[in-house]
Design a protein around this motif. Structure first.
Motif, PDB file in Angstrom:
ATOM      1  N   PRO A  48      10.106  12.177 -10.713  1.00 40.40           N
ATOM      2  CA  PRO A  48      10.802  11.139 -11.461  1.00 40.40           C
ATOM      3  C   PRO A  48      10.827   9.793 -10.747  1.00 40.40           C
ATOM      4  O   PRO A  48      10.709   9.711  -9.533  1.00 40.40           O
ATOM      5  CB  PRO A  48      12.225  11.700 -11.579  1.00 40.40           C
ATOM      6  N   GLY A  49      11.018   8.741 -11.546  1.00 39.60           N
ATOM      7  CA  GLY A  49      11.201   7.404 -11.007  1.00 39.60           C
ATOM      8  C   GLY A  49      10.096   6.466 -11.432  1.00 39.60           C
ATOM      9  O   GLY A  49       9.192   6.832 -12.191  1.00 39.60           O
ATOM     10  N   ARG A  50      10.202   5.221 -10.916  1.00 35.50           N
ATOM     11  CA  ARG A  50       9.184   4.231 -11.227  1.00 35.50           C
ATOM     12  C   ARG A  50       9.168   3.143 -10.175  1.00 35.50           C
ATOM     13  O   ARG A  50      10.161   2.914  -9.482  1.00 35.50           O
ATOM     14  CB  ARG A  50       9.386   3.645 -12.615  1.00 35.50           C
ATOM     15  N   LEU A  51       8.054   2.462 -10.072  1.00 35.87           N
ATOM     16  CA  LEU A  51       7.889   1.359  -9.144  1.00 35.87           C
ATOM     17  C   LEU A  51       8.461   0.106  -9.796  1.00 35.87           C
ATOM     18  O   LEU A  51       8.124  -0.216 -10.939  1.00 35.87           O
ATOM     19  CB  LEU A  51       6.394   1.171  -8.849  1.00 35.87           C
ATOM     20  N   ILE A  52       9.360  -0.582  -9.077  1.00 41.61           N
ATOM     21  CA  ILE A  52      10.001  -1.783  -9.612  1.00 41.61           C
ATOM     22  C   ILE A  52      10.075  -2.856  -8.528  1.00 41.61           C
ATOM     23  O   ILE A  52       9.943  -2.554  -7.343  1.00 41.61           O
ATOM     24  CB  ILE A  52      11.432  -1.484 -10.129  1.00 41.61           C
ATOM     25  N   PRO A  53      10.307  -4.117  -8.919  1.00 43.61           N
ATOM     26  CA  PRO A  53      10.587  -5.150  -7.918  1.00 43.61           C
ATOM     27  C   PRO A  53      11.900  -4.814  -7.210  1.00 43.61           C
ATOM     28  O   PRO A  53      12.822  -4.256  -7.816  1.00 43.61           O
ATOM     29  CB  PRO A  53      10.738  -6.423  -8.739  1.00 43.61           C
ATOM     30  N   ILE A  54      11.991  -5.142  -5.948  1.00 45.09           N
ATOM     31  CA  ILE A  54      13.200  -4.825  -5.179  1.00 45.09           C
ATOM     32  C   ILE A  54      14.397  -5.595  -5.725  1.00 45.09           C
ATOM     33  O   ILE A  54      14.305  -6.808  -5.927  1.00 45.09           O
ATOM     34  CB  ILE A  54      12.997  -5.138  -3.693  1.00 45.09           C
ATOM     35  N   PRO A  55      15.526  -4.915  -5.976  1.00 42.25           N
ATOM     36  CA  PRO A  55      16.737  -5.604  -6.417  1.00 42.25           C
ATOM     37  C   PRO A  55      17.175  -6.630  -5.365  1.00 42.25           C
ATOM     38  O   PRO A  55      16.965  -6.431  -4.170  1.00 42.25           O
ATOM     39  CB  PRO A  55      17.778  -4.483  -6.546  1.00 42.25           C
TER      40      PRO A  55
ATOM     41  N   VAL B 185       0.841  -1.209   0.000  1.00 45.77           N
ATOM     42  CA  VAL B 185       0.000   0.000   0.000  1.00 45.77           C
ATOM     43  C   VAL B 185       0.870   1.251   0.000  1.00 45.77           C
ATOM     44  O   VAL B 185       0.612   2.193  -0.755  1.00 45.77           O
ATOM     45  CB  VAL B 185      -0.968  -0.001   1.209  1.00 45.77           C
ATOM     46  N   ASP B 186       1.915   1.275   0.823  1.00 45.77           N
ATOM     47  CA  ASP B 186       2.812   2.439   0.862  1.00 45.77           C
ATOM     48  C   ASP B 186       3.567   2.601  -0.461  1.00 45.77           C
ATOM     49  O   ASP B 186       3.751   3.719  -0.945  1.00 45.77           O
ATOM     50  CB  ASP B 186       3.795   2.326   2.019  1.00 45.77           C
ATOM     51  N   ALA B 187       4.016   1.493  -1.045  1.00 46.38           N
ATOM     52  CA  ALA B 187       4.729   1.566  -2.324  1.00 46.38           C
ATOM     53  C   ALA B 187       3.807   2.112  -3.417  1.00 46.38           C
ATOM     54  O   ALA B 187       4.212   2.961  -4.223  1.00 46.38           O
ATOM     55  CB  ALA B 187       5.259   0.188  -2.710  1.00 46.38           C
ATOM     56  N   MET B 188       2.568   1.662  -3.426  1.00 41.47           N
ATOM     57  CA  MET B 188       1.608   2.133  -4.425  1.00 41.47           C
ATOM     58  C   MET B 188       1.237   3.600  -4.175  1.00 41.47           C
ATOM     59  O   MET B 188       0.986   4.350  -5.120  1.00 41.47           O
ATOM     60  CB  MET B 188       0.352   1.261  -4.407  1.00 41.47           C
ATOM     61  N   MET B 189       1.216   4.017  -2.912  1.00 43.79           N
ATOM     62  CA  MET B 189       0.957   5.427  -2.583  1.00 43.79           C
ATOM     63  C   MET B 189       2.082   6.298  -3.141  1.00 43.79           C
ATOM     64  O   MET B 189       1.822   7.373  -3.692  1.00 43.79           O
ATOM     65  CB  MET B 189       0.840   5.613  -1.078  1.00 43.79           C
ATOM     66  N   MET B 190       3.327   5.839  -3.011  1.00 39.33           N
ATOM     67  CA  MET B 190       4.456   6.585  -3.561  1.00 39.33           C
ATOM     68  C   MET B 190       4.309   6.726  -5.076  1.00 39.33           C
ATOM     69  O   MET B 190       4.522   7.803  -5.633  1.00 39.33           O
ATOM     70  CB  MET B 190       5.781   5.906  -3.204  1.00 39.33           C
ATOM     71  N   GLU B 191       3.918   5.659  -5.728  1.00 38.61           N
ATOM     72  CA  GLU B 191       3.722   5.718  -7.173  1.00 38.61           C
ATOM     73  C   GLU B 191       2.653   6.758  -7.524  1.00 38.61           C
ATOM     74  O   GLU B 191       2.841   7.583  -8.423  1.00 38.61           O
ATOM     75  CB  GLU B 191       3.311   4.348  -7.710  1.00 38.61           C
TER      76      GLU B 191
END
Length: 78
Positions: free
Chosen positions: A31-38, A16-22
């Motif tokens: 800038p940036g994008r949501l990605i799977p964690i390295p 939920v927090d990751a999607m909120m950032m997006e």
């Protein structure tokens, strides 16, 4: 093949927090994008926000304005 480079990575405790950032970044044109964690980073939800390291202040301020706390902040070469 994609060129490897250093990226600023913000991790979050849950999806939920990751999607909120997006959502916040899309609305603000940040800038940036949501990605799977390295694989070199560990976090709770499996997603992270990745951007250029030069965008650290802008993204940190955006999260602060919206009271969104990252679990971790990393500079990762991938």
């Amino acid at each position: 093949m994609r060129k490897k480079e250093t990226r600023l990575v913000f991790t979050y405790k849950n999806t939920v927090d990751a999607m909120m950032m997006e959502k916040l970044c899309q609305e603000a044109g940040a800038p940036g994008r949501l990605i799977p964690i390295p694989s070199v980073v560990s976090a709770g939800c499996g997603l992270c926000w990745a951007a250029e390291p030069s965008n650290r202040e802008e993204l940190t301020e955006l999260m602060r304005e919206h009271e969104l706390e990252p679990e971790g902040v990393y500079e990762v070469f991938f």
